[in-house]
Design an enzyme around this catalytic site. Structure first.
Site, PDB file in Angstrom:
ATOM      1  N   LYS A  31       0.822  -1.193   0.000  1.00 32.09           N
ATOM      2  CA  LYS A  31       0.000   0.000   0.000  1.00 32.09           C
ATOM      3  C   LYS A  31       0.867   1.257   0.000  1.00 32.09           C
ATOM      4  O   LYS A  31       0.441   2.339  -0.389  1.00 32.09           O
ATOM      5  CB  LYS A  31      -0.876   0.003   1.262  1.00 32.09           C
ATOM      6  CG  LYS A  31      -1.724  -1.237   1.419  1.00 32.09           C
ATOM      7  CD  LYS A  31      -2.424  -1.245   2.786  1.00 32.09           C
ATOM      8  CE  LYS A  31      -2.951  -2.631   3.078  1.00 32.09           C
ATOM      9  NZ  LYS A  31      -3.555  -2.696   4.439  1.00 32.09           N
ATOM     10  N   GLY A  32       2.110   1.113   0.467  1.00 28.64           N
ATOM     11  CA  GLY A  32       2.964   2.261   0.730  1.00 28.64           C
ATOM     12  C   GLY A  32       3.249   3.177  -0.445  1.00 28.64           C
ATOM     13  O   GLY A  32       3.381   4.387  -0.279  1.00 28.64           O
ATOM     14  N   ASP A  89       7.397   3.304  -1.810  1.00 26.42           N
ATOM     15  CA  ASP A  89       7.581   4.326  -0.777  1.00 26.42           C
ATOM     16  C   ASP A  89       9.031   4.401  -0.312  1.00 26.42           C
ATOM     17  O   ASP A  89       9.598   5.469  -0.178  1.00 26.42           O
ATOM     18  CB  ASP A  89       6.637   4.077   0.424  1.00 26.42           C
ATOM     19  CG  ASP A  89       6.680   2.641   0.938  1.00 26.42           C
ATOM     20  OD1 ASP A  89       7.460   1.814   0.415  1.00 26.42           O
ATOM     21  OD2 ASP A  89       5.909   2.331   1.860  1.00 26.42           O
ATOM     22  N   ASP A 116      14.528  -0.445   1.222  1.00 27.81           N
ATOM     23  CA  ASP A 116      15.290  -0.751   2.431  1.00 27.81           C
ATOM     24  C   ASP A 116      16.288  -1.870   2.108  1.00 27.81           C
ATOM     25  O   ASP A 116      17.363  -1.616   1.577  1.00 27.81           O
ATOM     26  CB  ASP A 116      14.290  -1.125   3.522  1.00 27.81           C
ATOM     27  CG  ASP A 116      14.920  -1.376   4.882  1.00 27.81           C
ATOM     28  OD1 ASP A 116      16.080  -0.970   5.079  1.00 27.81           O
ATOM     29  OD2 ASP A 116      14.261  -1.968   5.746  1.00 27.81           O
ATOM     30  N   LYS A 162      16.793   4.041   1.692  1.00 28.87           N
ATOM     31  CA  LYS A 162      17.469   3.783   2.979  1.00 28.87           C
ATOM     32  C   LYS A 162      18.638   2.845   2.710  1.00 28.87           C
ATOM     33  O   LYS A 162      18.575   1.638   2.965  1.00 28.87           O
ATOM     34  CB  LYS A 162      16.467   3.120   3.945  1.00 28.87           C
ATOM     35  CG  LYS A 162      16.863   3.179   5.410  1.00 28.87           C
ATOM     36  CD  LYS A 162      16.049   2.224   6.255  1.00 28.87           C
ATOM     37  CE  LYS A 162      14.760   2.822   6.755  1.00 28.87           C
ATOM     38  NZ  LYS A 162      14.053   1.916   7.713  1.00 28.87           N
ATOM     39  N   PHE A 186      13.416   4.135  11.504  1.00 30.40           N
ATOM     40  CA  PHE A 186      12.110   3.720  11.024  1.00 30.40           C
ATOM     41  C   PHE A 186      11.237   4.952  10.833  1.00 30.40           C
ATOM     42  O   PHE A 186      11.028   5.737  11.756  1.00 30.40           O
ATOM     43  CB  PHE A 186      11.464   2.748  12.013  1.00 30.40           C
ATOM     44  CG  PHE A 186      10.257   2.073  11.436  1.00 30.40           C
ATOM     45  CD1 PHE A 186      10.389   0.963  10.608  1.00 30.40           C
ATOM     46  CD2 PHE A 186       8.988   2.572  11.689  1.00 30.40           C
ATOM     47  CE1 PHE A 186       9.274   0.357  10.054  1.00 30.40           C
ATOM     48  CE2 PHE A 186       7.870   1.962  11.140  1.00 30.40           C
ATOM     49  CZ  PHE A 186       8.015   0.858  10.324  1.00 30.40           C
ATOM     50  N   VAL A 187      10.738   5.123   9.620  1.00 31.20           N
ATOM     51  CA  VAL A 187       9.966   6.323   9.303  1.00 31.20           C
ATOM     52  C   VAL A 187       8.517   5.990   8.946  1.00 31.20           C
ATOM     53  O   VAL A 187       8.219   4.884   8.502  1.00 31.20           O
ATOM     54  CB  VAL A 187      10.624   7.120   8.156  1.00 31.20           C
ATOM     55  CG1 VAL A 187      11.979   7.640   8.572  1.00 31.20           C
ATOM     56  CG2 VAL A 187      10.754   6.274   6.896  1.00 31.20           C
ATOM     57  N   ASP A 213       3.880   3.042   6.919  1.00 35.85           N
ATOM     58  CA  ASP A 213       3.074   2.740   8.109  1.00 35.85           C
ATOM     59  C   ASP A 213       3.895   2.210   9.265  1.00 35.85           C
ATOM     60  O   ASP A 213       5.003   1.715   9.107  1.00 35.85           O
ATOM     61  CB  ASP A 213       2.019   1.681   7.764  1.00 35.85           C
ATOM     62  CG  ASP A 213       2.632   0.291   7.615  1.00 35.85           C
ATOM     63  OD1 ASP A 213       3.548   0.128   6.776  1.00 35.85           O
ATOM     64  OD2 ASP A 213       2.228  -0.630   8.357  1.00 35.85           O
ATOM     65  N   ARG A 243      -0.134   6.068   7.540  1.00 38.25           N
ATOM     66  CA  ARG A 243       0.070   6.184   6.090  1.00 38.25           C
ATOM     67  C   ARG A 243      -0.470   7.515   5.559  1.00 38.25           C
ATOM     68  O   ARG A 243      -0.026   8.011   4.533  1.00 38.25           O
ATOM     69  CB  ARG A 243      -0.646   5.049   5.343  1.00 38.25           C
ATOM     70  CG  ARG A 243      -0.091   3.657   5.602  1.00 38.25           C
ATOM     71  CD  ARG A 243      -0.678   2.684   4.590  1.00 38.25           C
ATOM     72  NE  ARG A 243      -0.518   1.292   4.968  1.00 38.25           N
ATOM     73  CZ  ARG A 243       0.564   0.551   4.701  1.00 38.25           C
ATOM     74  NH1 ARG A 243       1.587   1.078   4.074  1.00 38.25           N
ATOM     75  NH2 ARG A 243       0.629  -0.715   5.070  1.00 38.25           N
TER      76      ARG A 243
HETATM   77  P1  IMP Z   1      12.660  -4.093   1.246  1.00 41.53           P
HETATM   78  O1  IMP Z   1      13.388  -3.032   0.461  1.00 41.53           O
HETATM   79  O2  IMP Z   1      12.472  -5.362   0.482  1.00 41.53           O
HETATM   80  O3  IMP Z   1      13.278  -4.286   2.602  1.00 41.53           O
HETATM   81  O4  IMP Z   1      11.173  -3.634   1.505  1.00 41.53           O
HETATM   82  C1  IMP Z   1      10.892  -2.333   1.735  1.00 41.53           C
HETATM   83  C2  IMP Z   1       9.504  -2.285   2.329  1.00 41.53           C
HETATM   84  O5  IMP Z   1       9.580  -2.429   3.745  1.00 41.53           O
HETATM   85  C3  IMP Z   1       8.899  -0.932   2.062  1.00 41.53           C
HETATM   86  O6  IMP Z   1       8.134  -0.921   0.892  1.00 41.53           O
HETATM   87  C4  IMP Z   1       8.094  -0.700   3.316  1.00 41.53           C
HETATM   88  O7  IMP Z   1       6.812  -1.250   3.161  1.00 41.53           O
HETATM   89  C5  IMP Z   1       8.833  -1.445   4.400  1.00 41.53           C
HETATM   90  N1  IMP Z   1       9.735  -0.536   5.142  1.00 41.53           N
HETATM   91  C6  IMP Z   1      11.083  -0.492   5.113  1.00 41.53           C
HETATM   92  N2  IMP Z   1      11.574   0.477   5.904  1.00 41.53           N
HETATM   93  C7  IMP Z   1      10.508   1.094   6.441  1.00 41.53           C
HETATM   94  C8  IMP Z   1      10.356   2.217   7.354  1.00 41.53           C
HETATM   95  O8  IMP Z   1      11.299   2.866   7.823  1.00 41.53           O
HETATM   96  N3  IMP Z   1       9.067   2.539   7.670  1.00 41.53           N
HETATM   97  C9  IMP Z   1       7.983   1.873   7.188  1.00 41.53           C
HETATM   98  N4  IMP Z   1       8.084   0.842   6.326  1.00 41.53           N
HETATM   99  C10 IMP Z   1       9.326   0.453   5.963  1.00 41.53           C
HETATM  100 MG    MG Z   2       6.052  -1.297   0.892  1.00 39.93          MG
END
Ligand code: IMP
Ligand code: MG
Length: 178
Positions: free
Chosen positions: A42-43, A98, A101, A129, A150-151, A157, A163
């Site tokens: 949803k982000g 969004d 990470d 990030k 964590f944001v 969310d 959100r």
């Molecule tokens: P990754 O890059 O596969 O770790 O996934 C990233 C997803 O993790 C993002 O789309 C967010 O939904 C969630 N996420 C990662 N860091 C944060 C944060 O700081 N706040 C909220 N959601 C986060």
């Molecule tokens: Mg996401």
């Protein structure tokens, strides 16, 4: 809601500037190309919705919703909650999220779209990030970079909440203890 924030990292004004800047780049880069923008639910939805209104191209939009599980290895499993409905074969795909990470989820989505024969696949993220990376990946379009915290807000969310904040910020410690 805003009262739960310890600090604001990206203001509404800054978000507006990011949207305009990124939308302008996308519009220039995808002229004369068949662009399909795919938001990650949803982000990624708020950023996606703001972006498309400023891109003056005949683009197509769709959304995907995925969850990934990792059992100690980087080889995770992607669980589809909602797949896209458009055919992306020979189309130029731009994934909108969004925050990037670890980039593990993203990598699996990219691999899937490659199998479906997209002509090109790029990523546009509001936030990057880099400190969280488990797999090396540099998105082409980055709104701004955040540190190892964590944001929440503008799509992001905590426990499905926040959100709808118009800014991106860090929650107060006490919120996590509730
Ligand atoms: P990754 O890059 O596969 O770790 O996934 C990233 C997803 O993790 C993002 O789309 C967010 O939904 C969630 N996420 C990662 N860091 C944060 C944060 O700081 N706040 C909220 N959601 C986060
Ligand atoms: Mg996401």
């Amino acid at each position: 809601m805003l009262r739960d924030l310890a600090k604001v990292l990206v203001t509404e004004e800054e978000i507006k500037k990011i949207v305009t800047k990124v939308a302008t780049r996308i519009e220039n880069d995808y002229k004369d190309k068949e662009l399909v923008m795919i938001g990650i639910l949803k982000g990624g939805a708020p950023f996606m919705m703001d972006l498309i209104k400023q891109i003056n191209l005949p683009l197509v939009i769709d959304f995907i919703r995925v969850e990934s599980y990792f059992g100690g290895t980087t080889q995770g499993e992607l669980i589809f909650r909602k797949d896209i409905e458009v055919d992306i074969a020979n189309k130029h795909v731009l994934i909108v999220d969004d925050i990037i990470d670890s980039s593990r989820t993203l990598k699996m989505v990219i691999d899937l779209f490659k199998k479906r024969n997209a002509s090109s696949i790029e990523v546009c993220t509001l936030l990057d990030k880099p400190s969280g990376r488990k797999i090396e990946y540099t998105p082409k379009y980055i709104g701004t970079t955040v540190g190892n915290e964590f944001v929440v807000g503008y799509g992001l969310d905590y426990d499905e909440k926040y959100r709808n904040l118009p800014v991106v910020g860090v929650l107060k410690e006490e919120v996590y203890k509730k």
